[in-house]
Design an enzyme around this catalytic site. Structure first.
Site: not given
Ligand code: BES
Ligand code: MN
Ligand code: ZN
Length: 500
Positions: A252, A257, A264, A275, A334, A336, A338
């Site tokens: 990832k 993020d 967030k 991230d 959020d 994201e 996956r």
């Protein structure tokens, strides 16, 4: 990242007058004990007296600087606490690392900790190098406090070069993750990894935002389209002549993020430069595997995007099509990670590899469940056993987690094959994320699920408290050495991991 070559001294008589000698101090009910077999009895006794005089007890993650006693011609001694338990190779790695982290000047450290075999000696070298890492600050006032590392006694040339390569990989991860998000986006991440891969035998393929869309990478496209910094998929290939097996790695790589339109809150957004740790770990692992000549063929997918809110961003209720054709209803932008990982897992599955491993800072729930030191490990029995064996070899912490089927059911969507979250659901967040990913792991030619392991590294990716062992504050590079062990192991398809 090039680490200066460690130095080796035949005996402690070879220390220089401006060296610091690192000696262990074991905690004991009858007073602290000096832990080194390189010292004469008289020097040992003087150091034990010094420890008592300053109240040094020998607890872990502490050091005490004392003058070199008569009989030891060095600048000083760093006593490093070893705790009470009989030390293992993992203890020695941590202790050496903490000593190296503690020095504040670019001095030479000569490690003279006792060790019983080559594995323990190598652990000392590895810990010392890992602990010599210093975070590269963005500052005009550069001060280098990196110590030089020397050991009494010399491990084999092969093990020294393996250890240095592994440590370089860890440093690469720490450096990439440290880089602020205004200085590292998907495009510059690719450039950095290209530089690192340049002197290796790896082949590199890069898909830009147009190719991603054209080739059906709907997850990476959907996450990346809200940002002015376009997404990328970077593919690294290591192809030995006669590979023992084929391993696919997926990381990832969200360079920042923000949450996207499901923005967030401010405090949760701080730290979201981390991230991209999964992609950094997989890139560094693959580069090290090429440098060390891994017997396995490796194909690595780095799923890179910046998750930002804007007029072009994905919305909650959008339905997107992942590589391979499955559709996802986005209910929270959020979640994201996956989405980009689904594309990576599908692309990896299409190659029908013997093993797929993914690493992602996927859920805050992983941190809540396991804290900051253990990676959550999910997936098929065969694959997770291999990761556990590799982690044990590297001395890193992973913890097995279940994938309960009822946490897949909650992701059913009215309008698509799956939803990326169940809004408002807070139970088992790490596990439902794992269940989501599982939907995108394919089957092999026999129709069996491809062995797959998922590592949620949201906890161990960064250390928010102070330094401990060989781990600094901030980005850690954790799990990199585990994955290098995995891809270097001689495991062939279907064989049982070591010790099983
Ligand atoms: N990158 C985060 C996960 C994360 C959170 C990593 C905190 C490190 C520290 C991920 O993309 C995310 O936002 N996950 C959400 C999922 C939720 C919307 C289902 C989370 O964990 O809150
Ligand atoms: Mn997120
Ligand atoms: Zn994320």
């Amino acid at each position: 990242m090039t680490i200066p070559a460690p130095e080796f001294l035949p005996t402690l008589d070879d220390v220089a007058a401006d060296d610091l000698v690192v000696i262990g101090l074991r905690k004991h009910t009858e007073g602290p004990q000096i832990f080194s077999h390189a010292l004469s009895e008289s020097v040992s006794a003087l150091l034990a007296d010094a420890a008592v005089a300053i109240g040094a007890e020998g607890g872990m993650d502490s050091t005490w600087r004392v003058p070199a006693p008569a009989g030891l011609s060095a600048k000083g001694v760093v006593l490093v606490g070893m705790g009470e338990e009989a030390p293992t190779a993992d203890t020695l790695r941590a202790v050496a690392g903490f000593a190296a982290q503690s020095v504040k000047k670019p001095e030479r450290l000569v490690f003279a900790l006792a060790h019983e075999n080559a594995t323990e000696h190598e652990a000392i070298l590895e810990g010392a190098i890992l602990g010599s890492y210093r975070t590269d600050k963005v500052t005009a006032d550069k001060k280098d406090t990196t110590p030089r590392i020397a050991l009494v006694g010399e491990p084999t040339e092969e093990s020294v070069s393996r250890i240095v390569t592994q440590c370089e990989a860890v440093f690469t991860v720490r450096n990439l993750v440290t880089t602020p998000p205004n200085m590292l986006n998907p495009v510059s991440f690719v450039t950095e990894v290209e530089k690192l891969a340049k002197d290796t035998t790896l082949s590199v393929e890069i898909l830009d935002e147009k190719e991603l869309e054209k080739q059906g990478f709907g997850g990476i496209t959907a996450v990346g389209k809200g940002s002015i910094n376009p997404p990328r998929l970077m593919i690294l290939r290591h192809q030995p002549a006669d590979p023992s097996r084929h391993v696919a790695l997926v990381g990832k790589g969200i360079t920042f993020d923000s949450g996207g339109l499901s923005l967030k809150p401010p405090t949760a957004m701080v730290g979201m430069k981390y991230d991209m740790t999964g992609a950094a770990v997989m890139a560094a692992t693959t580069i090290a595997a090429a440098q060390l000549g891994s017997p396995a063929a490796i194909t690595t997918y780095l799923c890179l995007a910046e998750n930002m809110p804007s007029g072009t961003a994905s919305r909650p209720n959008d339905v997107i099509t992942i590589k391979g054709g499955k559709t996802v209803e986005i209910l929270n932008t959020d979640a994201e990670g996956r989405l980009v990982m689904a594309d990576g897992l599908q692309a990896a599955s299409a190659l029908n590899p013997d093993l797929i491993v993914d690493a992602a800072t996927l859920t805050g729930a992983a941190r809540i469940a396991l804290g900051e030191r253990y990676a959550g490990l999910m997936g098929s029995t065969e694959a997770t056993a291999q990761i556990q064996a590799a982690a044990a070899e590297a001395g890193e912490l992973v913890w097995p987690m279940p994938l309960p089927p009822e946490l897949r059911t909650i992701l059913n969507s009215d309008v698509a094959d799956i939803a990326n979250v169940k809004p408002g659901e807070v139970l088992g967040g790490m596990l439902s994320a794992g269940q989501f990913l599982k939907d995108f792991v394919g089957t092999n030619d026999e129709g069996e699920d491809i062995p797959w392991a998922h590592l949620d590294i949201a906890g161990p990716a960064a250390n928010s408290s102070g330094p401990y062992g060989y781990t600094p504050k901030g980005p850690t590079g954790a799990i990199t050495r585990t994955l290098i062990s995995l891809v270097m192991s001689g495991n062939t398809p279907g064989s049982k991991p070591a010790g099983q």
